[in-house]
Design an enzyme around this catalytic site. Structure first.
Site, PDB file in Angstrom:
ATOM      1  N   SER A   1      39.208  39.042  51.378  1.00  0.00           N
ATOM      2  CA  SER A   1      40.762  39.330  51.371  1.00  0.00           C
ATOM      3  C   SER A   1      40.862  40.454  50.258  1.00  0.00           C
ATOM      4  O   SER A   1      41.623  41.533  50.519  1.00  0.00           O
ATOM      5  CB  SER A   1      41.650  38.080  50.869  1.00  0.00           C
ATOM      6  OG  SER A   1      43.068  38.549  50.475  1.00  0.00           O
TER       7      SER A   1
ATOM      8  N   SER B   1      48.312  38.672  53.558  1.00  0.00           N
ATOM      9  CA  SER B   1      48.646  37.372  52.623  1.00  0.00           C
ATOM     10  C   SER B   1      47.447  37.467  51.817  1.00  0.00           C
ATOM     11  O   SER B   1      46.346  36.825  52.493  1.00  0.00           O
ATOM     12  CB  SER B   1      49.349  36.401  53.225  1.00  0.00           C
ATOM     13  OG  SER B   1      49.732  35.254  52.426  1.00  0.00           O
ATOM     14  N   GLU B   2      47.263  37.353  50.485  1.00  0.00           N
ATOM     15  CA  GLU B   2      45.829  37.494  49.774  1.00  0.00           C
ATOM     16  C   GLU B   2      45.158  36.227  49.919  1.00  0.00           C
ATOM     17  O   GLU B   2      44.126  36.213  49.578  1.00  0.00           O
ATOM     18  CB  GLU B   2      46.135  38.258  48.456  1.00  0.00           C
ATOM     19  CG  GLU B   2      47.151  37.526  47.487  1.00  0.00           C
ATOM     20  CD  GLU B   2      48.377  37.869  47.370  1.00  0.00           C
ATOM     21  OE1 GLU B   2      49.016  38.531  48.430  1.00  0.00           O
ATOM     22  OE2 GLU B   2      49.025  37.633  46.336  1.00  0.00           O
ATOM     23  N   ASN B   3      45.979  35.011  50.361  1.00  0.00           N
ATOM     24  CA  ASN B   3      45.395  33.764  50.262  1.00  0.00           C
ATOM     25  C   ASN B   3      44.351  33.649  51.555  1.00  0.00           C
ATOM     26  O   ASN B   3      43.893  32.752  51.861  1.00  0.00           O
ATOM     27  CB  ASN B   3      46.206  32.851  50.003  1.00  0.00           C
ATOM     28  CG  ASN B   3      47.504  32.891  51.206  1.00  0.00           C
ATOM     29  OD1 ASN B   3      47.966  33.768  51.431  1.00  0.00           O
ATOM     30  ND2 ASN B   3      47.699  31.625  51.716  1.00  0.00           N
TER      31      ASN B   3
END
Lengths: 232, 217
Positions: free
Chosen positions: B87, B45-47
């Site tokens: 990320s 998840s890029e967060n």
């Protein structure tokens, strides 16, 4: 050395009109709620805000948009805020949209003391317009400059009197990067402890990057999308 | 014809053991529900999370633990949290094996448009431009046509571009298409769909050669 401030009002008092500020958070997760509320109360206007998102209509940066305190937003995704979209389409608000990784890495570059980065994100798109490109090993990259900002407002889970910070779960996101990038960095934390109580191995942001720290109050921590599975 | 769940199930067949995968918002998110048993697949998840777990049990939501769609989630055994630069560092340096994205338009040379409709919709690109510029393998999950019935598989994107020459495969309600130098190559067709229906719904160059197997999901 005293970095401890009594509250958000004291910590942000010298943020002037037309300042450029960074605000940590992803969506409403890990946003500096106390600092935003204090900025609304103080009425500082003409703000340029560097933040991944623009909050929702009635929370986060959305509160500063409602009161027209924001002149320009620099963000990657602003889809959850109708007031934002309205102001933008009416030409009342300037916006610069950037790829999320570019936004993060431009913060990092500032904190690392590097003037620019090269990224493949945005090559061949609107984002590349007017920007220098360079080829490395046959692939084209965009040059993106490190951000300059007057203040960085970040939210951490725990902090100590030296300004060392620890973030929690995905509330970390942009916070440690922006903490490294502010000319003056203001950290609000859920818990503040005396120096020595945090394990040095566990520190995410070393205190050298943090100029001011205070214990935040009354965190709402609003959730944008509550998704659950039923109890069995 | 496939529905959105069928599209997600078909894409799940592309997963391999040990894959690190980033799933976009919408149909791509559904792929997580169909990961074949026995495969060790880690969702990014890029967060700032590797190892996305299921939604929390009612009452256990944690505001500090969300995915890139801002939904409450959980971790799994072996999860890791990190900041946004790390990320996108793992994305940019090619560690993510597969990216699944939705799109408004895809062109027959692999360009993708999915972030802006000038004058109408201003949401932003989020992490999409970073992902499409760096991911090793990009699959687009979308309906073949838009709400007006117009093809989304074009010779050239009309909307602002997200990335150039990056999409490798498109899975729509009508079929599976590989993007080759000659255009959209039909590899599999959805149940109860004819080749003519695919031809009529595809505005870009379409290659149909040999027997086309029916998608099994």
């Amino acid at each position: 050395m005293n970095k401890i401030y009594a509250n958000a009002e004291e910590a942000i008092k010298d943020i002037q009109n037309n300042s450029t500020i960074m605000l940590g958070g992803f969506g409403l997760c890990g946003i500096p709620e106390n600092c935003i509320a204090a900025l609304v109360k103080q009425g500082t206007t003409g703000l340029t805000c560097i933040s991944n998102n623009a909050g929702v209509d009635d929370f986060g940066i959305g509160l500063l948009l409602q009161t027209k305190q924001v002149k320009k937003m620099i963000s990657s995704y602003v889809g959850e805020n109708a007031e934002f979209e309205r102001q933008l389409l009416q030409g009342e608000l300037e916006v610069e949209l950037l790829p999320q990784g570019t936004l993060a890495t431009r913060c990092m570059a500032t904190g690392y003391g590097m003037p620019a980065i090269f990224t493949p994100a945005g090559v061949g798109t609107e984002v590349a317009e007017g920007k220098e490109t360079r080829e490395f090993d046959g692939k084209t990259y965009l040059m993106e400059h490190a951000f300059k900002s007057d203040f960085a407002l970040v939210k951490a889970w725990k902090g100590d009197t030296q300004g060392n910070l620890i973030f929690k779960a995905t509330a970390r996101n942009f916070n440690p990067l922006m903490a490294m990038a502010g000319k003056i960095t203001i950290a609000e934390v859920e818990e503040i402890v005396p120096a020595g109580e945090l394990d040095p191995d566990m520190i995410h942001t070393p205190g050298i990057y943090v100029n001011r720290i205070f214990k935040g109050e009354g965190y709402e921590k609003r959730i944008e999308q509550v998704t659950t599975r039923p109890k069995v | 014809m496939l529905d959105k769940y069928g599209i997600a199930k078909r894409i799940a067949q592309e997963l391999q053991d040990g894959y690190y995968v980033n799933l976009g918002i919408g149909i791509p998110t559904l792929v997580a529900n169909y990961i074949p048993e026995g495969l060790d697949v880690v969702l990014q998840s890029e967060n700032g999370l590797l190892g996305i777990g299921p939604f929390p049990i009612e009452g256990n939501e944690d505001a500090d633990l969300i995915n890139a769609g801002k939904q409450t989630i959980t971790t799994t055994k072996g999860s890791a949290f990190f900041d946004s630069a790390t990320s996108f560092g793992m994305i940019r340096s090619g560690r993510v094996d597969l990216t699944v994205l939705g799109a408004m338009e895809v062109s027959d040379n692999g360009d993708i448009a999915n972030w802006k409709i000038p004058g109408k919709m201003v949401k932003g690109m989020g992490g999409a431009m970073d992902l499409v510029a760096s991911a090793k393998n990009i699959i687009v999950a979308m309906n073949h046509t838009n709400r007006a019935g117009e093809s989304k598989l074009l010779s050239k994107c009309s909307l602002p571009i997200t990335g150039l020459n990056c999409v490798k495969k498109v899975v729509t309600n009508l079929g599976v298409f590989e993007i080759t130098e000659r255009g959209f190559e039909l590899k599999e067709i959805a149940p109860d769909v004819t080749i003519d229906e695919v031809k009529n719904a595809t505005a870009g160059r379409l290659i149909v050669e040999g027997d086309i197997p029916v998608i099994e999901v």
